[in-house]
Motif scaffolding. Structure first.
Motif, PDB file in Angstrom:
ATOM      1  N   ALA A   1     -15.801  -7.626   4.657  1.00  0.00           N
ATOM      2  CA  ALA A   1     -15.346  -8.263   3.926  1.00  0.00           C
ATOM      3  C   ALA A   1     -14.126  -7.948   3.501  1.00  0.00           C
ATOM      4  N   SER A   2     -13.217  -7.628   4.488  1.00  0.00           N
ATOM      5  CA  SER A   2     -11.949  -7.053   4.130  1.00  0.00           C
ATOM      6  C   SER A   2     -11.061  -7.504   4.905  1.00  0.00           C
ATOM      7  N   SER A   3      -9.830  -7.800   4.590  1.00  0.00           N
ATOM      8  CA  SER A   3      -8.666  -8.168   5.663  1.00  0.00           C
ATOM      9  C   SER A   3      -7.445  -7.428   5.654  1.00  0.00           C
ATOM     10  N   ALA A   4      -7.017  -7.170   6.835  1.00  0.00           N
ATOM     11  CA  ALA A   4      -5.809  -6.427   6.877  1.00  0.00           C
ATOM     12  C   ALA A   4      -4.745  -6.960   6.560  1.00  0.00           C
ATOM     13  N   ARG A   5      -4.581  -8.167   6.153  1.00  0.00           N
ATOM     14  CA  ARG A   5      -3.404  -8.807   5.745  1.00  0.00           C
ATOM     15  C   ARG A   5      -3.219  -8.563   4.249  1.00  0.00           C
ATOM     16  N   GLY A   6      -3.940  -8.049   3.460  1.00  0.00           N
ATOM     17  CA  GLY A   6      -3.547  -7.621   2.273  1.00  0.00           C
ATOM     18  C   GLY A   6      -4.020  -8.925   1.448  1.00  0.00           C
ATOM     19  N   LEU A   7      -3.321  -9.272   0.419  1.00  0.00           N
ATOM     20  CA  LEU A   7      -3.790 -10.108  -0.652  1.00  0.00           C
ATOM     21  C   LEU A   7      -3.228 -11.522  -0.261  1.00  0.00           C
ATOM     22  N   SER A   8      -3.961 -12.681  -0.378  1.00  0.00           N
ATOM     23  CA  SER A   8      -3.229 -13.805  -0.527  1.00  0.00           C
ATOM     24  C   SER A   8      -2.357 -14.034  -1.649  1.00  0.00           C
ATOM     25  N   ASP A   9      -1.630 -15.227  -1.562  1.00  0.00           N
ATOM     26  CA  ASP A   9      -0.429 -15.700  -2.412  1.00  0.00           C
ATOM     27  C   ASP A   9      -1.523 -15.912  -3.871  1.00  0.00           C
ATOM     28  N   GLY A  10      -2.738 -16.834  -3.636  1.00  0.00           N
ATOM     29  CA  GLY A  10      -3.479 -17.111  -4.699  1.00  0.00           C
ATOM     30  C   GLY A  10      -4.258 -16.023  -5.253  1.00  0.00           C
ATOM     31  N   GLU A  11      -4.546 -14.844  -4.406  1.00  0.00           N
ATOM     32  CA  GLU A  11      -5.122 -13.748  -5.070  1.00  0.00           C
ATOM     33  C   GLU A  11      -4.131 -12.974  -5.855  1.00  0.00           C
ATOM     34  N   LYS A  12      -2.719 -12.819  -5.250  1.00  0.00           N
ATOM     35  CA  LYS A  12      -1.879 -12.143  -5.986  1.00  0.00           C
ATOM     36  C   LYS A  12      -1.638 -13.018  -7.566  1.00  0.00           C
ATOM     37  N   GLN A  13      -1.586 -14.117  -7.447  1.00  0.00           N
ATOM     38  CA  GLN A  13      -1.240 -14.782  -8.707  1.00  0.00           C
ATOM     39  C   GLN A  13      -2.291 -14.532  -9.749  1.00  0.00           C
ATOM     40  N   ALA A  14      -3.752 -14.541  -9.154  1.00  0.00           N
ATOM     41  CA  ALA A  14      -5.024 -14.459 -10.143  1.00  0.00           C
ATOM     42  C   ALA A  14      -4.736 -12.929 -10.802  1.00  0.00           C
ATOM     43  N   ARG A  15      -4.471 -11.969  -9.857  1.00  0.00           N
ATOM     44  CA  ARG A  15      -4.443 -10.553 -10.079  1.00  0.00           C
ATOM     45  C   ARG A  15      -3.161 -10.480 -11.280  1.00  0.00           C
ATOM     46  N   LYS A  16      -2.209 -11.168 -11.208  1.00  0.00           N
ATOM     47  CA  LYS A  16      -1.100 -11.126 -12.155  1.00  0.00           C
ATOM     48  C   LYS A  16      -1.682 -11.665 -13.811  1.00  0.00           C
ATOM     49  N   GLY A  17      -2.485 -12.774 -13.503  1.00  0.00           N
ATOM     50  CA  GLY A  17      -3.117 -13.347 -14.747  1.00  0.00           C
ATOM     51  C   GLY A  17      -4.171 -12.164 -15.347  1.00  0.00           C
TER      52      GLY A  17
END
Length: 236
Positions: free
Chosen positions: A91-107
């Motif tokens: 359950a892991s991606s080499a691409r890092g975080l999606s834009d949606g996940e980055k925004q959720a993490r910022k929140g």
């Protein structure tokens, strides 16, 4: 392979997970597979997390990572290919975080800086498991208990330390070791397409996709996951 073969396995957990992530999986692993939890939840920086992986691999050349721990394991393997003879990414991606996940993490970071963390809600847990398990109170309580035991300080630190993830896809062709990619059809965090693209870019990889499973693969499908791992490591 010989039945006497011992596979010492370093296992790297994901965000806000501890050794309990593996408690359903380990009983189903072959006795020749010797798992070791890499306690990155105790590390204060990403450099310390990678150092903890390095220390674990002093005893093992087999590396497994789940979710964020999978990204760290891949990052380590690309930087230290001679030290890793096999790599399992769950359950892991080499691409890092999606834009949606980055925004959720910022929140989440904004919230954690200004509020006391009260733990994962049941609704939040449902984002990490498949719909068929939304009424599995034992599973949901286990995930919530892991989160509660680590607390807001660990969550804040892990988000701060692991949110800057560069896309590793361009380097995948340089990884010589055997790689097993395991994903889930109902994972809301990592797409099947990402996993398929990774498998194509890696020179020696296989992909296994599980049905009726969300992001928390080791807890949702431990018996099926163990069968896949036993076959990968021991041929049985």
């Amino acid at each position: 392979m010989s039945d006497l073969r011992q596979v010492k396995l370093a296992m790297v957990p994901g965000t806000q997970c501890n050794h309990r992530l593996w408690e359903r999986l380990i009983p189903y692993l072959d006795e020749c597979v010797q798992p070791r939890h890499v306690a990155i939840e105790e590390c204060q920086t990403q450099a310390h997390m990678l150092a903890a992986i390095d220390e674990a691999l002093c005893e093992s050349q087999h590396l497994l990572g789940f979710s964020m721990g999978g990204y760290l394991a891949l990052q380590y393997a690309l930087a230290n290919p001679a030290k890793v003879s096999s790599l399992v990414l769950i359950a892991s991606s080499a691409r890092g975080l999606s834009d949606g996940e980055k925004q959720a993490r910022k929140g989440m970071l904004d919230f954690l800086h200004t509020h006391t963390y009260g733990g994962m809600s049941r609704a939040r847990v449902k984002e990490f498991i498949c719909q068929q398990r939304w009424q599995d109170n034992e599973l949901i309580d286990l995930i919530k208990d892991m989160d509660k035991s680590l607390g807001g300080a660990t969550l804040l630190n892990q988000i701060q330390q692991t949110s800057s993830r560069e896309d590793l896809s361009a380097d995948l062709g340089k990884l010589p070791c055997r790689v097993l990619i395991i994903g889930a059809q109902q994972d809301q965090k990592v797409t099947v397409q990402d996993l398929q693209n990774m498998a194509k870019l890696l020179p020696n990889a296989q992909l296994q996709l599980l049905d009726e499973c969300g992001h928390m693969v080791p807890l949702e499908q431990p018996q099926r996951l163990a069968r896949i791992l036993n076959q990968f490591y021991l041929g049985r």
